[in-house]
Design a protein around this motif. Structure first.
Motif, PDB file in Angstrom:
ATOM      1  N   ALA A 248      -2.247  -5.338  -2.819  1.00 41.19           N
ATOM      2  CA  ALA A 248      -3.340  -4.572  -3.415  1.00 41.19           C
ATOM      3  C   ALA A 248      -4.686  -5.195  -3.086  1.00 41.19           C
ATOM      4  O   ALA A 248      -5.657  -4.491  -2.794  1.00 41.19           O
ATOM      5  CB  ALA A 248      -3.152  -4.465  -4.930  1.00 41.19           C
ATOM      6  N   CYS A 249      -4.767  -6.516  -3.117  1.00 39.24           N
ATOM      7  CA  CYS A 249      -6.030  -7.192  -2.812  1.00 39.24           C
ATOM      8  C   CYS A 249      -6.434  -6.994  -1.355  1.00 39.24           C
ATOM      9  O   CYS A 249      -7.612  -6.773  -1.056  1.00 39.24           O
ATOM     10  CB  CYS A 249      -5.921  -8.681  -3.129  1.00 39.24           C
ATOM     11  N   ILE A 250      -5.469  -7.082  -0.453  1.00 40.73           N
ATOM     12  CA  ILE A 250      -5.757  -6.853   0.964  1.00 40.73           C
ATOM     13  C   ILE A 250      -6.312  -5.458   1.169  1.00 40.73           C
ATOM     14  O   ILE A 250      -7.283  -5.255   1.915  1.00 40.73           O
ATOM     15  CB  ILE A 250      -4.485  -7.067   1.812  1.00 40.73           C
ATOM     16  N   ASP A 251      -5.719  -4.491   0.468  1.00 45.33           N
ATOM     17  CA  ASP A 251      -6.146  -3.094   0.613  1.00 45.33           C
ATOM     18  C   ASP A 251      -7.512  -2.858  -0.027  1.00 45.33           C
ATOM     19  O   ASP A 251      -8.438  -2.357   0.635  1.00 45.33           O
ATOM     20  CB  ASP A 251      -5.102  -2.182  -0.024  1.00 45.33           C
ATOM     21  N   VAL A 252      -7.672  -3.218  -1.289  1.00 51.72           N
ATOM     22  CA  VAL A 252      -8.888  -2.896  -2.026  1.00 51.72           C
ATOM     23  C   VAL A 252     -10.105  -3.613  -1.451  1.00 51.72           C
ATOM     24  O   VAL A 252     -11.184  -3.026  -1.320  1.00 51.72           O
ATOM     25  CB  VAL A 252      -8.719  -3.212  -3.524  1.00 51.72           C
ATOM     26  N   PHE A 253      -9.954  -4.879  -1.088  1.00 49.06           N
ATOM     27  CA  PHE A 253     -11.102  -5.645  -0.600  1.00 49.06           C
ATOM     28  C   PHE A 253     -11.214  -5.668   0.923  1.00 49.06           C
ATOM     29  O   PHE A 253     -12.123  -6.288   1.468  1.00 49.06           O
ATOM     30  CB  PHE A 253     -11.055  -7.068  -1.145  1.00 49.06           C
ATOM     31  N   GLY A 254     -10.292  -4.990   1.614  1.00 46.82           N
ATOM     32  CA  GLY A 254     -10.367  -4.923   3.069  1.00 46.82           C
ATOM     33  C   GLY A 254     -10.285  -6.290   3.725  1.00 46.82           C
ATOM     34  O   GLY A 254     -10.970  -6.551   4.718  1.00 46.82           O
ATOM     35  N   LEU A 255      -9.430  -7.157   3.196  1.00 42.76           N
ATOM     36  CA  LEU A 255      -9.392  -8.541   3.675  1.00 42.76           C
ATOM     37  C   LEU A 255      -8.987  -8.667   5.134  1.00 42.76           C
ATOM     38  O   LEU A 255      -9.364  -9.633   5.807  1.00 42.76           O
ATOM     39  CB  LEU A 255      -8.448  -9.372   2.796  1.00 42.76           C
ATOM     40  N   ASN A 256      -8.211  -7.701   5.628  1.00 43.95           N
ATOM     41  CA  ASN A 256      -7.813  -7.726   7.037  1.00 43.95           C
ATOM     42  C   ASN A 256      -8.522  -6.678   7.884  1.00 43.95           C
ATOM     43  O   ASN A 256      -8.583  -6.806   9.106  1.00 43.95           O
ATOM     44  CB  ASN A 256      -6.296  -7.514   7.166  1.00 43.95           C
ATOM     45  N   SER A 257      -9.043  -5.642   7.250  1.00 42.75           N
ATOM     46  CA  SER A 257      -9.661  -4.548   8.010  1.00 42.75           C
ATOM     47  C   SER A 257     -11.142  -4.776   8.295  1.00 42.75           C
ATOM     48  O   SER A 257     -11.717  -4.102   9.156  1.00 42.75           O
ATOM     49  CB  SER A 257      -9.484  -3.224   7.255  1.00 42.75           C
TER      50      SER A 257
END
Length: 251
Positions: A153-162
């Motif tokens: 969820a954190c990767i998605d919401v905060f765009g950590l990889n995108s």
């Protein structure tokens, strides 16, 4: 994201937060969202609580007032971990406040607050949970791998990889972090202890301190030899007990 310790607020700021929380609570449930939004945006209210909140949050934040979510940009916003539109009664609750950059707060998170089937939050509050249990930084790619639904969820919401700027920034941070541990070893071997201490201070004050945290954490992993394949010299330094003590005492 890295683990952070929540500090105590100044007495007067804490008292003001309680006053406004009571005001929201005393409003009819149907009007609470509007009341909370009106109070939070009111210039007098913000003047009474904002400076105290920002000062303590900035002291808690990684590096020089970095965002508690991405760790890269300066934290300029008081973010409501559980959005005030969803939990108006928590608008003035200290435990619901984190420091965020404008991009994470307004462009990425906004009012998004995913929950698990049991209703528990999927986003991570780094003052309550250690992100290392939910997110693994893949070195040297410097992208995150989710270990749990919370991490996903954190990767998605905060765009950590995108967000390319974050990934590129972590790669640079990885290079400078490797240089830092090498410089510390050289300075210490030469008896230049003040210089070694300065190396540690600068290393932790740089943006994206999550890279340095991940390096030390993964150097103790049973599969560290694979995680640092081709970087055995760096792994050896990260496992140096004297070096670990010097760096991790500042973490």
């Amino acid at each position: 994201m890295i683990r952070l310790e929540r500090a105590a607020l100044p007495v007067d700021t804490a008292a003001q937060l309680k006053v406004y929380t009571r005001e929201v609570e005393q409003t009819s449930e149907v009007d609470r969202k509007d009341t909370a939004a009106r109070l939070w945006s009111h210039s007098t209210v913000r003047r009474r609580v904002r400076d105290g909140l920002l000062t303590v949050l900035a002291d808690m934040a990684p590096g020089h007032q970095r965002c508690m979510y991405c760790g890269d940009s300066q934290g300029t916003d008081i973010d409501h971990f559980e959005p005030k539109t969803l939990a108006p009664v928590r608008t003035f609750e200290w435990l619901n406040h984190l420091l965020a950059c404008a991009y994470c707060n307004s462009n990425q998170k906004r009012s998004r607050f995913p929950r698990a089937e049991d209703g528990s939050p999927l986003l991570l509050d780094p003052t309550l949970e250690d992100p290392l249990a939910h997110l693994r930084l893949v070195l040297p790619l410097c992208t995150y791998k989710a270990l749990t639904p919370q991490g996903e969820a954190c990767i998605d919401v905060f765009g950590l990889n995108s967000r390319g700027v974050l990934v590129d920034g972590r790669r640079t941070a990885y290079g400078t972090a490797k240089q830092s541990v090498e410089l510390w070893r050289i300075a210490t071997d030469r008896g230049q202890y003040d210089k070694a201490a300065e190396v540690v201070r600068i290393a932790w004050n740089r943006p994206l301190a999550d890279v340095l945290v991940a390096m030390f954490h993964q150097s103790g992993h049973p599969a560290a030899g694979l995680l640092f394949d081709g970087e055995e010299e760096t792994l050896g330094l990260l496992r140096d007990q004297e070096l670990r003590a010097a760096f991790l005492s500042r973490a």
